[in-house]
Design an enzyme around this catalytic site. Structure first.
Site, PDB file in Angstrom:
ATOM      1  N   HIS A 112       0.844  -1.205   0.000  1.00 43.87           N
ATOM      2  CA  HIS A 112       0.000   0.000   0.000  1.00 43.87           C
ATOM      3  C   HIS A 112       0.876   1.251   0.000  1.00 43.87           C
ATOM      4  CE1 HIS A 112       0.701   0.964   4.313  1.00 43.87           C
ATOM      5  NE2 HIS A 112       0.681  -0.353   4.507  1.00 43.87           N
ATOM      6  N   CYS A 161       2.930  -5.040   7.084  1.00 44.78           N
ATOM      7  CA  CYS A 161       2.595  -4.753   5.685  1.00 44.78           C
ATOM      8  C   CYS A 161       3.711  -3.940   5.038  1.00 44.78           C
ATOM      9  CB  CYS A 161       1.265  -4.013   5.591  1.00 44.78           C
ATOM     10  SG  CYS A 161      -0.159  -5.082   5.874  1.00 44.78           S
TER      11      CYS A 161
END
Length: 552
Positions: free
Chosen positions: A456, A475
């Protein structure tokens, strides 16, 4: 009795009860106490029929059955030229970062030196060499540490498909250059070849410098222009590793001069460090790595590169955690020295619960203008305490409270003390609305996996200025989500750069499914190479090198 005659019974016993299958730590398959429980008088067919279940036994049976149980590696009581060449290749397995004894190189050479003449003796040799070649070839192609052993390190990469050993050994038995044919099983990438070349260089360096003199630690880092007793040792290490040309030192040998500082900056650049010329902390740690330490890193790097796929027919991505880089490829082999797209990333912190895991999965969709559904652990441990201290925290950070199932847009609940307590208890949840403050940035790249890890964007672009970038909860934050989206969507009709940028700035969150899945490999190696063929070493931020060395 002559020396050769005296050696033969012992060598035959070695072949039958250990040579063809020595104990292997982390080898693909299981081991057995003995390999071929058969008397030396039995021919190939009976020897294989009596062989116990062991790695490659089934493949051996298929191989020799296909050739009517005729030997591959001897003719008229003498080894073939191919047998000699391939035995020599096994004897030099260390050139590929492997161990010759694991593939019976020394024992096979001793057997040949004994010059056996009996046909039954050559039967044992034939089977032993074939099995050793299968094991060695498999490790060259797929890696010595199999998927089950990788799982012990939390690694979940799909193993390459097994090779056709009947076809390969038949080919090698007739080849004019069998060793070169064997070596074609290695990864065909520039990075792998660079590490292989560096392996020879560091082996030579280790042999030339047995008396390694480390730089002693100091209370504060050494800076250019300072004078210390440790500078001559620093200069010697830089010269030994090729970062500083041999030459006359300055009049004051203890002066940290600019030429030495430039060499330190080059060293830091190739070791994933801030190129500030300050010798302390991580720079000192990396400088004091011995040639033997670097040999370990190179061997591990080559092993890990064997785990990656040979090639893909379409787009795929590789993220290497220690180098904090993403590499994208349109097709072909994963040549990390020359990707079609590359960018910096931020990975999980070097804390056990926040490490970015090593695995692979298929990217299936993108989310433009994503909501960030805050994981319960982050909400409970980090955000609820902030909210309780600052009554305006939720509003300032474009957050809202929703039901545990994720309310539809506009379904936010009141930020009351009761609801905040429910968030703490896991009955309600926090989420962050799309926008400039959203922790996921303008795009989320989703490849469903058990680790709940995805790629992301991020509003914290300043963090990409850091050399070491392990700041996330696991992440992976990408530096340029727009360019990555353009790369991933280049074959998807109607999705050009303009539409991507427009969607990133749109009013609503929406999901776009990919026309074709994009494989994503989250990888971990501390030894790589750049486009110029220069080896790059990176700090072992998660301690994975130490763990893998124990397996090997």
């Amino acid at each position: 009795m002559d020396q050769d005659t005296a050696l033969r019974p012992l060598l035959l016993i070695t072949l039958l009860f250990g040579l063809a299958l020595p104990p292997m730590a982390g080898a693909n398959g299981t081991t057995a106490e003995s390999d071929l429980d058969a008397p030396q008088s039995l021919p190939l067919r009976e020897t294989l029929e009596r062989a116990p279940a062991a790695p490659f036994t089934a493949e051996l049976r298929r191989l020799y059955e296909a050739r009517a149980f005729q030997p591959l590696w001897s003719r008229g009581g003498a080894p073939t030229s191919q047998a000699l060449a391939l035995t020599d290749a096994l004897l030099h397995a260390d050139e590929q970062g492997l161990t010759p004894a694991d593939y019976d190189g020394p024992r096979l050479q001793a057997w040949l030196a004994a010059k056996p003449s009996a046909a039954a003796n050559w039967t044992a040799f034939d089977i032993a060499l074939s099995r050793a070649l299968m094991r060695f070839g498999d490790h060259l192609h797929r890696g010595r540490v199999d998927a089950a052993a990788q799982a012990k390190l939390g690694i979940a990469l799909q193993a390459k498909a097994p090779l056709d050993w009947t076809a390969l050994l038949e080919e090698w038995s007739k080849s004019a250059e069998p060793a070169q044919a064997l070596n074609r099983l290695e990864p065909d990438t520039a990075v792998y070849r660079t590490l292989k070349t560096a392996l020879r260089q560091y082996r030579a360096l280790a042999a030339q410098t047995p008396a390694f003199t480390p730089i002693p630690p100091a209370k504060k880092g050494l800076r250019p222009g300072e004078t210390r007793d440790s500078v001559p040792a620093l200069r010697a290490l830089l010269q030994a590793n090729g970062y500083l040309p041999q030459g006359q030192p300055p009049a004051d040998a203890n002066l940290y001069d600019e030429a030495t500082a430039d060499a330190v900056r080059r060293f830091q650049t190739h070791h994933g460090l801030e190129p500030d010329a300050v010798v302390g902390g991580q720079t000192l740690l990396q400088l004091n790595m011995t040639p033997a330490n670097r040999l370990d890193q190179l061997r591990l790097g080559m092993e890990r590169l064997r785990w990656l796929p040979d090639k893909h027919d379409g787009t795929f991505l590789v993220v290497n955690v220690p180098s904090f880089r993403l590499y994208g490829f349109s097709t072909g082999s994963p040549n990390l020295a020359k990707p079609d797209i590359g960018m910096n990333v931020i990975v999980g912190q070097a804390i056990d619960t926040r490490n970015t895991p090593v695995f692979q999965a298929d990217m299936l969709y993108l989310v433009f203008r994503p909501y960030w559904n805050v994981p319960y652990s982050i909400a409970r441990k980090e955000l609820v305490p902030l909210i309780e201290r600052d009554g305006g925290y939720i509003e300032k950070n474009d957050m809202e409270i929703v039901d545990a199932y994720g309310a539809a847009e506009g379904g936010a609940l009141e930020a009351s003390a009761e609801n905040i307590e429910a968030v703490y208890g896991g009955k309600l949840r926090l989420r962050q609305r799309p926008g400039a403050k959203n922790a996921l940035g303008p795009i989320k790249f989703v490849f469903p996996n058990m680790n709940s890890v995805y790629l992301h964007g991020t509003p914290q672009q300043r963090l990409f200025l850091r050399t070491r970038r392990d700041f996330s909860h696991g992440c992976i934050r990408v530096e340029d989500p727009a360019s990555l989206a353009e790369f991933v969507l280049k074959k998807q009709d109607g999705w050009d750069k303009e539409r991507i940028e427009s969607s990133m700035k749109g009013d609503k969150s929406f999901t776009l499914r990919l026309g074709a899945a994009v494989p994503v490999y989250i990888f971990y190696t501390t030894a790589l190479a750049d486009e110029q063929g220069q080896v790059q070493f990176y700090p072992d931020i998660y301690g994975q090198d130490t763990k893998l060395l124990k397996l090997l």
